[in-house]
Design a protein around this motif. Structure first.
Motif, PDB file in Angstrom:
ATOM      1  N   UNK A  60      31.688 -64.569  24.629  1.00 25.31           N
ATOM      2  CA  UNK A  60      32.714 -64.907  23.830  1.00 25.31           C
ATOM      3  C   UNK A  60      33.470 -63.534  23.634  1.00 25.31           C
ATOM      4  N   UNK A  61      34.656 -63.547  23.055  1.00 27.16           N
ATOM      5  CA  UNK A  61      35.512 -62.135  23.180  1.00 27.16           C
ATOM      6  C   UNK A  61      34.791 -61.044  22.278  1.00 27.16           C
ATOM      7  N   UNK A  62      35.347 -59.832  22.171  1.00 27.05           N
ATOM      8  CA  UNK A  62      34.613 -58.762  21.873  1.00 27.05           C
ATOM      9  C   UNK A  62      34.893 -58.829  20.200  1.00 27.05           C
ATOM     10  N   UNK A 102      37.741 -59.906  37.879  1.00 25.28           N
ATOM     11  CA  UNK A 102      38.224 -59.671  36.474  1.00 25.28           C
ATOM     12  C   UNK A 102      37.342 -60.163  35.625  1.00 25.28           C
ATOM     13  N   UNK A 103      36.633 -61.200  35.936  1.00 30.23           N
ATOM     14  CA  UNK A 103      35.784 -61.837  35.008  1.00 30.23           C
ATOM     15  C   UNK A 103      34.530 -61.014  34.715  1.00 30.23           C
ATOM     16  N   UNK A 104      33.954 -60.255  35.776  1.00 30.50           N
ATOM     17  CA  UNK A 104      33.063 -59.388  35.891  1.00 30.50           C
ATOM     18  C   UNK A 104      33.349 -57.931  34.940  1.00 30.50           C
ATOM     19  N   UNK A 144      32.610 -55.209  29.745  1.00 29.85           N
ATOM     20  CA  UNK A 144      32.999 -54.549  28.569  1.00 29.85           C
ATOM     21  C   UNK A 144      32.075 -55.261  27.209  1.00 29.85           C
ATOM     22  N   UNK A 145      32.157 -56.695  27.337  1.00 38.67           N
ATOM     23  CA  UNK A 145      31.231 -57.429  26.294  1.00 38.67           C
ATOM     24  C   UNK A 145      29.894 -57.043  26.221  1.00 38.67           C
ATOM     25  N   UNK A 146      29.364 -56.767  27.422  1.00 35.61           N
ATOM     26  CA  UNK A 146      27.906 -56.622  27.393  1.00 35.61           C
ATOM     27  C   UNK A 146      27.524 -55.149  26.698  1.00 35.61           C
ATOM     28  N   UNK A 147      28.566 -54.159  26.933  1.00 32.53           N
ATOM     29  CA  UNK A 147      28.468 -52.845  26.380  1.00 32.53           C
ATOM     30  C   UNK A 147      28.476 -53.122  24.746  1.00 32.53           C
ATOM     31  N   UNK A 148      29.647 -53.977  24.422  1.00 32.41           N
ATOM     32  CA  UNK A 148      29.574 -54.112  22.818  1.00 32.41           C
ATOM     33  C   UNK A 148      28.583 -54.522  22.151  1.00 32.41           C
ATOM     34  N   UNK A 208      27.207 -61.558  38.651  1.00 37.50           N
ATOM     35  CA  UNK A 208      27.286 -60.816  37.229  1.00 37.50           C
ATOM     36  C   UNK A 208      26.335 -59.436  37.111  1.00 37.50           C
ATOM     37  N   UNK A 209      26.745 -58.689  37.883  1.00 35.86           N
ATOM     38  CA  UNK A 209      26.046 -57.618  38.000  1.00 35.86           C
ATOM     39  C   UNK A 209      26.675 -56.341  37.347  1.00 35.86           C
ATOM     40  N   UNK A 210      26.368 -55.432  36.672  1.00 37.48           N
ATOM     41  CA  UNK A 210      27.013 -54.222  35.793  1.00 37.48           C
ATOM     42  C   UNK A 210      26.222 -53.124  36.656  1.00 37.48           C
TER      43      UNK A 210
END
Ligand code: PMP
Ligand code: GLU
Length: 396
Positions: A376-378, A290-292, A297-301, A207-209
């Motif tokens: 959790x989802x966006x 896919x999970x990453x 995207x969720x992290x950015x949000x 889990x690295x962005x």
């Protein structure tokens, strides 16, 4: 009467908060749960099928205490291919989750009163685990300006003649920061010079962005390898938290000791979950990708949203699935006559009146901070952010 030791062990508040949020949900309350430190996905169907096959094939007996040789070999292959680590299968011990691997590791290396350096803020289970095996946790408070990463000088200063080990966790729970190879090497060299074990918890390795990279501590030199116990597992990588499989990889004497301890404590990890793990580690690459992407995207949000909230100081996460926020600027404000003077009060009021669950980080040795998981989802993240903002608007 229960032992003094057990009186000194706190329950896991991350698990408690998650349970509380789930209970409220079950009562029909629309809770936004930023508490849980587990992927919200279900284990991929192919992995579940592998477990069903194991059952259908009658794979229902005890396995070797340290895990199936075939699984340990698959883990050794993975560590070589992905982490640049040379371990033989007999240097690997498979356990009931990485938590169990950590307890085994501490049990294998600590004697009564030995000290373990734990950089704070930390994942709350480390000190309790050290205490469970009669060790002494020694906290080193990292600095915000260093993005909560332990500095070599801080590490050196914390070493005493009782220091036996240091725990490093990159990507980190709760801060999400990742150490670079240079930063790890500097710490690793100090551990080697002082003959200290390094417990390298790499459970969030995938889990690295953005351009960040996960580096395995033990890959950095032969000497560091000889002093490192690598901890990892399948919980976060393949959305398999409930299956309870983790592992350690270590110099042979440590692996043997951990295996001996485990042989008495639990015999072996679940046979069916081991078979599922073999499949996951060999074939689960696409799922991780896919999970990453989704987490990214969720992290950015979440990160962008939290940054907009006045009074929040947010650490930009490089990895894992947590945002770490200091709310100290809100101290002195009041909500309906209750003073906000800790993250615990903040989190309590937020849950009670706005149905948003976050983790107050008192047990992570960061009492003015909260942790939010983006598991959790966006849509829910946005809803949660709006509610947090509404709550903050009510503070006077
Ligand atoms: N290490 C860290 C930093 C964690 O956040 C977790 C999650 N509970 C674990 C280890 C243990 O994971 P598990 O026991 O599910 O493998
Ligand atoms: N590691 C996760 C967390 O920090 C799961 C809960 C736990 O085991 O502490 O929330």
């Amino acid at each position: 009467m229960i032992s003094k030791l057990s009186q000194n062990i706190q329950p896991s508040s991350t698990l408690e908060i998650t349970a509380k949020a789930n209970q409220l949900k079950a009562e029909g309350i629309d809770v936004i749960g930023f508490g849980a430190g587990e992927p919200d996905f279900i284990t991929p169907i192919e992995i579940r099928e592998a477990a069903k096959n194991a059952i259908d094939n009658g794979f229902t007996k005890y396995t070797p205490a340290s895990g199936l040789m075939s699984l340990r070999q698959i883990i050794a292959n993975k560590l070589k291919k992905e982490n640049n680590l040379e371990y033989n299968a007999n240097q690997i011990v498979v356990s009931n989750g990485a938590k169990h691997s950590l307890i085994n590791a501490f049990s294998a290396i600590l004697d009564l009163g030995d000290e373990v350096i734990i950089p704070a803020p930390f994942w709350l289970s480390y000190p309790e685990m050290v205490k469970i095996v009669h060790g002494v946790p020694k906290y080193v408070y990292t600095k915000k300006e260093n993005r909560f990463k332990l500095q070599p000088s801080e590490f050196k200063k914390a070493i005493s003649n009782k220091t036996k080990a240091i725990v490093l966790n990159s990507p980190s729970n709760p801060t999400g920061v990742i150490y670079t190879a240079e930063e790890l090497k500097a710490l690793g060299d100090i551990a080697v010079e002082n003959n200290i074990w390094i417990i390298s918890d790499e459970i969030y390795e995938y889990l690295v962005y953005e351009n960040n990279e996960h580096i395995s501590m033990a890959s950095l030199s032969k000497e560091i390898y000889d002093h490192t116990i690598t901890i990892n597992g399948i919980s976060k990588a393949y959305a398999m938290t409930g299956w309870r499989i983790g592992y350690l990889a270590a110099p042979l004497e440590v692996a043997k000791a951990a295996g001996n301890i485990q042989s008495h404590a639990t015999s072996n990890p679940n046979s069916i979950a081991q078979k599922a793990s073999e499949f996951a580690i060999e074939h689960g690459g696409n799922f991780i990708k896919e999970m990453v992407q989704t987490f990214s995207k969720r992290r950015d949000c979440l990160y962008e949203g939290l940054k907009q909230i006045e009074g929040f100081e947010v650490v930009k996460p490089d990895g894992a699935f947590y945002c770490f926020v200091d709310i100290k600027e809100l101290y002195g404000k009041k909500y309906k006559d209750q003073a906000i003077n800790s993250a615990s009060i903040f989190a309590k009021l937020l849950l009670e009146d706005y149905s948003v669950a976050v983790v107050p980080c008192k047990d992570f040795e960061a009492p003015s901070c909260i942790r939010l998981s983006y598991t959790i989802n966006e849509e829910s993240i946005t809803k949660g952010l709006n509610r947090i903002q509404e709550f903050i608007n009510e503070l006077v």
